[in-house]
Write an enzyme that holds these catalytic residues in place. Sequence first.
Site, mmCIF file in Angstrom:
data_model
loop_
_atom_site.group_PDB
_atom_site.id
_atom_site.type_symbol
_atom_site.label_atom_id
_atom_site.label_comp_id
_atom_site.label_asym_id
_atom_site.label_seq_id
_atom_site.Cartn_x
_atom_site.Cartn_y
_atom_site.Cartn_z
ATOM 1 N N HIS A 72 0.829 -1.205 0.000
ATOM 2 C CA HIS A 72 0.000 0.000 0.000
ATOM 3 C C HIS A 72 0.866 1.259 0.000
ATOM 4 O O HIS A 72 1.922 1.275 0.616
ATOM 5 C CB HIS A 72 -0.809 -0.038 1.309
ATOM 6 C CG HIS A 72 -2.165 0.551 1.218
ATOM 7 N ND1 HIS A 72 -2.741 1.232 2.259
ATOM 8 C CD2 HIS A 72 -3.078 0.547 0.219
ATOM 9 C CE1 HIS A 72 -3.943 1.608 1.918
ATOM 10 N NE2 HIS A 72 -4.188 1.201 0.694
ATOM 11 N N ARG A 133 -2.087 -0.817 -8.849
ATOM 12 C CA ARG A 133 -3.539 -0.791 -8.592
ATOM 13 C C ARG A 133 -3.834 0.614 -8.091
ATOM 14 O O ARG A 133 -3.204 1.067 -7.132
ATOM 15 C CB ARG A 133 -3.905 -1.802 -7.507
ATOM 16 C CG ARG A 133 -5.383 -1.671 -7.088
ATOM 17 C CD ARG A 133 -5.699 -2.467 -5.861
ATOM 18 N NE ARG A 133 -5.171 -1.847 -4.661
ATOM 19 C CZ ARG A 133 -5.106 -2.444 -3.464
ATOM 20 N NH1 ARG A 133 -5.509 -3.688 -3.333
ATOM 21 N NH2 ARG A 133 -4.619 -1.806 -2.414
ATOM 22 N N HIS A 288 -34.440 -31.770 14.883
ATOM 23 C CA HIS A 288 -33.294 -31.508 13.989
ATOM 24 C C HIS A 288 -32.249 -32.605 14.200
ATOM 25 O O HIS A 288 -31.721 -33.172 13.250
ATOM 26 C CB HIS A 288 -32.650 -30.164 14.326
ATOM 27 C CG HIS A 288 -33.395 -28.979 13.810
ATOM 28 N ND1 HIS A 288 -32.779 -27.921 13.203
ATOM 29 C CD2 HIS A 288 -34.711 -28.674 13.825
ATOM 30 C CE1 HIS A 288 -33.677 -27.006 12.860
ATOM 31 N NE2 HIS A 288 -34.859 -27.447 13.248
HETATM 32 C C1 HCA Z 1 -7.171 2.794 4.147
HETATM 33 C C2 HCA Z 1 -8.514 2.822 3.441
HETATM 34 C C3 HCA Z 1 -8.771 1.635 2.554
HETATM 35 C C4 HCA Z 1 -7.919 1.693 1.290
HETATM 36 C C5 HCA Z 1 -8.223 0.636 0.293
HETATM 37 C C6 HCA Z 1 -7.250 0.567 -0.871
HETATM 38 C C7 HCA Z 1 -10.276 1.733 2.233
HETATM 39 O O1 HCA Z 1 -6.206 3.304 3.626
HETATM 40 O O2 HCA Z 1 -7.120 2.278 5.247
HETATM 41 O O3 HCA Z 1 -6.263 1.293 -0.900
HETATM 42 O O4 HCA Z 1 -7.488 -0.240 -1.793
HETATM 43 O O5 HCA Z 1 -11.042 0.988 2.823
HETATM 44 O O6 HCA Z 1 -10.647 2.577 1.428
HETATM 45 O O7 HCA Z 1 -8.540 0.433 3.242
#
Ligand code: HCA
Length: 378
Positions: A72, A133, A288
Amino acid sequence: MASLQILDATLREGEQHPGVRFNAQDKIHLLHLLEDFNVDLIEVGHPGISAEDEAICREVADAAKRAQILMHARAVPEEVRAVHRANGDWVGIWSSINDCSLEAKFGGKSREQVKTQVITAIQEAKRFSLKVRFTLEDASRTRRSDLYWLGKVAVEAGADRISLADTTGVWEPRECEDIVRWAVNELHHDIEVHLHNDFGLALANAWAAIDAGASVIDASVLGIGERTGIVDLLQLAVLLQEKKREHHFPLTKIPVLSHAVQWVTGYRPDHLRPVVGKNAFTHTAKYHVQAVQKTPRSYEPYPPERIGRVRTLSPERPPLKEAILPISLRTGEPFEKGASELQFHRDGPGTRWVVLDHRVDPRSTLYVIQRTFTGNAI
Ligand code: HCA
Ligand code: CU
């Protein structure tokens, strides 16, 4: 259906479950269990948070046997570089442009500033040959024209997949299906969904998203994550097998995976939880039990052995007890546990109260009391 992939986010979203922090060994252990469960895509953390997180993500990525590893990052070049240094295959970059996000999360940034940030971050990822992504965070509370606008920006900058996040879990299945179908048609791209469970609809929404043509569904083991979590990987795996005859996951490994996550996180699912709950295959009513002894499927949606569990027959009825009920009173002095014969203003004569337990909050006190009718005024 053939192209559907499940992404497990236990090691990233699951760390947003209160009190959970995985060390490298825990993450590697869970990663291997997830790989044994045939999960194709695994999100392992957010390396841009700290040098320690980067080191853990790297160790985990290096330990992967066959899954594609995703990490992420905010739409910030340095966080993208952290993913590259940690050996991720994919970077999951996210941003959002509804009014609430621009104000609260991006400190009053304009749409154009967000656009520039997203393009810069995606281009940085492409410089390192990372797959991207791009998540439209809070997509469920964003105008479609804005989703289209920012989605197109990401596609044109080189994103490989667009994810729609229901960050606050507010979609209903019909809405989710409609928006996924719209995104597949309008963005001409692979669409992923990330669905939170605040109204208990995450799995139903995932099911609708699959029918609408989503390529990737995010999930986590036992659904752990921020607040009420996200789609439960184990429930989704069983549903795919039972309803769509997708034999993708070795379901008899469910108990091992579930217990590993319970052990590491301290989270205990309640007895009623589908698939892993203690009661999921317990039969109680006498008729049951008799029917199940002859023909198990008479009261089972699928046999417990299919997911590595056994059935329990529990026909003994407990004896009747005296009524116990919780009541809430606005009161100054709380009554002590064990106090009895309390004359509350709403008692009729002849009712005896015993306080079994109480909890005080600033506005009222919740008592769990046992009430007995004695027949005599007290
Ligand atoms: C977060 C939010 C997230 C991001 C989902 C993603 C969400 O950063 O904690 O980056 O695909 O729920 O929107 O988890
Ligand atoms: Cu999330």
